[in-house]
Motif scaffolding. Structure first.
Motif, PDB file in Angstrom:
ATOM      1  N   LEU A 196       0.827  -1.213   0.000  1.00 45.65           N
ATOM      2  CA  LEU A 196       0.000   0.000   0.000  1.00 45.65           C
ATOM      3  C   LEU A 196       0.862   1.264   0.000  1.00 45.65           C
ATOM      4  O   LEU A 196       0.519   2.264  -0.647  1.00 45.65           O
ATOM      5  CB  LEU A 196      -0.926  -0.001   1.212  1.00 45.65           C
ATOM      6  CG  LEU A 196      -2.005  -1.092   1.232  1.00 45.65           C
ATOM      7  CD1 LEU A 196      -2.800  -1.025   2.530  1.00 45.65           C
ATOM      8  CD2 LEU A 196      -2.928  -0.957   0.030  1.00 45.65           C
ATOM      9  N   SER A 255       0.856   4.164  -2.881  1.00 49.09           N
ATOM     10  CA  SER A 255       0.725   5.586  -2.588  1.00 49.09           C
ATOM     11  C   SER A 255       1.864   6.391  -3.212  1.00 49.09           C
ATOM     12  O   SER A 255       1.643   7.468  -3.782  1.00 49.09           O
ATOM     13  CB  SER A 255       0.689   5.801  -1.067  1.00 49.09           C
ATOM     14  OG  SER A 255       0.683   7.168  -0.745  1.00 49.09           O
ATOM     15  N   LEU A 257      -2.740   9.046  -0.231  1.00 53.79           N
ATOM     16  CA  LEU A 257      -3.199   8.190   0.862  1.00 53.79           C
ATOM     17  C   LEU A 257      -4.721   8.050   0.843  1.00 53.79           C
ATOM     18  O   LEU A 257      -5.250   6.953   1.100  1.00 53.79           O
ATOM     19  CB  LEU A 257      -2.733   8.763   2.202  1.00 53.79           C
ATOM     20  CG  LEU A 257      -1.248   8.636   2.511  1.00 53.79           C
ATOM     21  CD1 LEU A 257      -0.916   9.311   3.844  1.00 53.79           C
ATOM     22  CD2 LEU A 257      -0.810   7.173   2.553  1.00 53.79           C
ATOM     23  N   MET A 258      -5.428   9.119   0.540  1.00 59.72           N
ATOM     24  CA  MET A 258      -6.882   9.045   0.443  1.00 59.72           C
ATOM     25  C   MET A 258      -7.304   8.122  -0.685  1.00 59.72           C
ATOM     26  O   MET A 258      -8.261   7.337  -0.542  1.00 59.72           O
ATOM     27  CB  MET A 258      -7.463  10.444   0.245  1.00 59.72           C
ATOM     28  CG  MET A 258      -7.357  11.342   1.460  1.00 59.72           C
ATOM     29  SD  MET A 258      -7.926  13.034   1.130  1.00 59.72           S
ATOM     30  CE  MET A 258      -9.631  12.732   0.700  1.00 59.72           C
ATOM     31  N   CYS A 277      -6.677   4.548   0.429  1.00 55.80           N
ATOM     32  CA  CYS A 277      -7.673   4.138   1.441  1.00 55.80           C
ATOM     33  C   CYS A 277      -9.008   3.817   0.793  1.00 55.80           C
ATOM     34  O   CYS A 277      -9.671   2.830   1.166  1.00 55.80           O
ATOM     35  CB  CYS A 277      -7.845   5.236   2.483  1.00 55.80           C
ATOM     36  SG  CYS A 277      -6.428   5.430   3.605  1.00 55.80           S
ATOM     37  N   LEU A 320      -8.646   0.514  -0.922  1.00 58.95           N
ATOM     38  CA  LEU A 320      -8.658  -0.567   0.063  1.00 58.95           C
ATOM     39  C   LEU A 320     -10.071  -0.829   0.567  1.00 58.95           C
ATOM     40  O   LEU A 320     -10.461  -1.983   0.786  1.00 58.95           O
ATOM     41  CB  LEU A 320      -7.739  -0.203   1.225  1.00 58.95           C
ATOM     42  CG  LEU A 320      -7.494  -1.281   2.290  1.00 58.95           C
ATOM     43  CD1 LEU A 320      -6.852  -2.516   1.671  1.00 58.95           C
ATOM     44  CD2 LEU A 320      -6.621  -0.742   3.410  1.00 58.95           C
ATOM     45  N   LEU A 321     -10.845   0.227   0.735  1.00 57.09           N
ATOM     46  CA  LEU A 321     -12.240   0.068   1.153  1.00 57.09           C
ATOM     47  C   LEU A 321     -13.036  -0.681   0.089  1.00 57.09           C
ATOM     48  O   LEU A 321     -13.840  -1.580   0.417  1.00 57.09           O
ATOM     49  CB  LEU A 321     -12.857   1.439   1.422  1.00 57.09           C
ATOM     50  CG  LEU A 321     -14.339   1.451   1.830  1.00 57.09           C
ATOM     51  CD1 LEU A 321     -14.533   0.692   3.142  1.00 57.09           C
ATOM     52  CD2 LEU A 321     -14.843   2.887   1.963  1.00 57.09           C
TER      53      LEU A 321
END
Length: 240
Positions: free
Chosen positions: A190, A194, A209-210, A213, A216-217
């Protein structure tokens, strides 16, 4: 690569060439007109050094790989990483299902579970990449009015998943700290994702990073949906 397709690994400015070929076979590294540093010092480095710097997530190494090389192994690397992840899931599944029934030998020779795990891993990776690309397209392309090259971003995401090859030795040399190792490998992948996004878009760490994330969600939502759907492939293959 065409004119101005290269990038300075220090300041990210476009460059027409990485080196100049003088007479008598003399090559000289091109100096960037913006930062007055070599456009790409890695063209003189051994590949092992470049790999080490990439593992350390150095921005310069990522720019060299993504902009200044014609490395087109991202699809092959993607398939290999999916095989590694499928093998990890398959080994964990059968590690918890010990059976002495001789009839299981026939079932194990087909190894449908392995192909099932490969398909699930591919579906989750697609959800991750789709979530990241959609987020960046909306935020950068629509809200900020920037340009988003989705094909280049997808290539960067797939190449930055190279850390998944570490799953194989983590499974082979199994020990009490395997869950910790697998978690660290996931974190490393991850982090590489990024960094790849930051390099391609030349954006802030917060935006990358957003995006990771959200990806990943999306990946976790697809994984949970595949487990809960009554008509899931896994249930059809394991039910008799």
């Amino acid at each position: 690569m065409g004119k101005d397709d290269f990038r300075c690994i220090e300041c990210n400015e476009k460059a027409a060439e990485l080196h100049r070929d003088y007479s008598n076979g003399i090559l000289k590294t091109t100096i960037c007109g913006s930062c007055q540093k070599p456009v790409d010092k890695y063209i003189e480095y051994d590949p092992v050094i470049i790999l080490i710097d990439a593992i350390l997530c150095k921005t310069q190494a990522f720019r060299h790989i993504l902009f200044n090389t014609s490395l087109n192994i991202h699809w092959k690397l993607c398939v290999f990483c999916l095989l590694c992840e499928a093998y990890l899931r398959w080994s964990l599944l059968h590690g918890s299902e010990q059976s002495s029934d001789p009839a299981d030998i026939i079932r194990y020779t087909k190894e449908w579970d392995f192909y099932n795990m490969f398909g699930l891993a591919a579906l989750e990776l697609s959800a991750f990449c789709g979530g990241v690309l959609w987020f960046l397209w909306v935020v950068v392309g629509r809200l900020q009015g920037g340009t988003v090259e989705l094909s280049l971003l997808l290539r960067a995401l797939l190449l930055s998943c190279y850390g998944k090859v570490l799953l194989i030795p983590a499974v082979i040399w199994e020990h009490d700290y395997s869950p910790l190792c697998l978690g660290l490998i996931k974190l490393f992948v991850l982090t590489s994702n990024s960094q790849a996004i930051r390099v391609i878009l030349n954006s802030s760490r917060r935006l990358s990073l957003m995006a990771v994330c959200l990806g990943l969600l999306s990946e976790n939502c697809v994984a949970q949906a595949c487990k809960k759907l009554p008509w899931s492939i896994q249930d059809m293959l394991t039910s008799e």
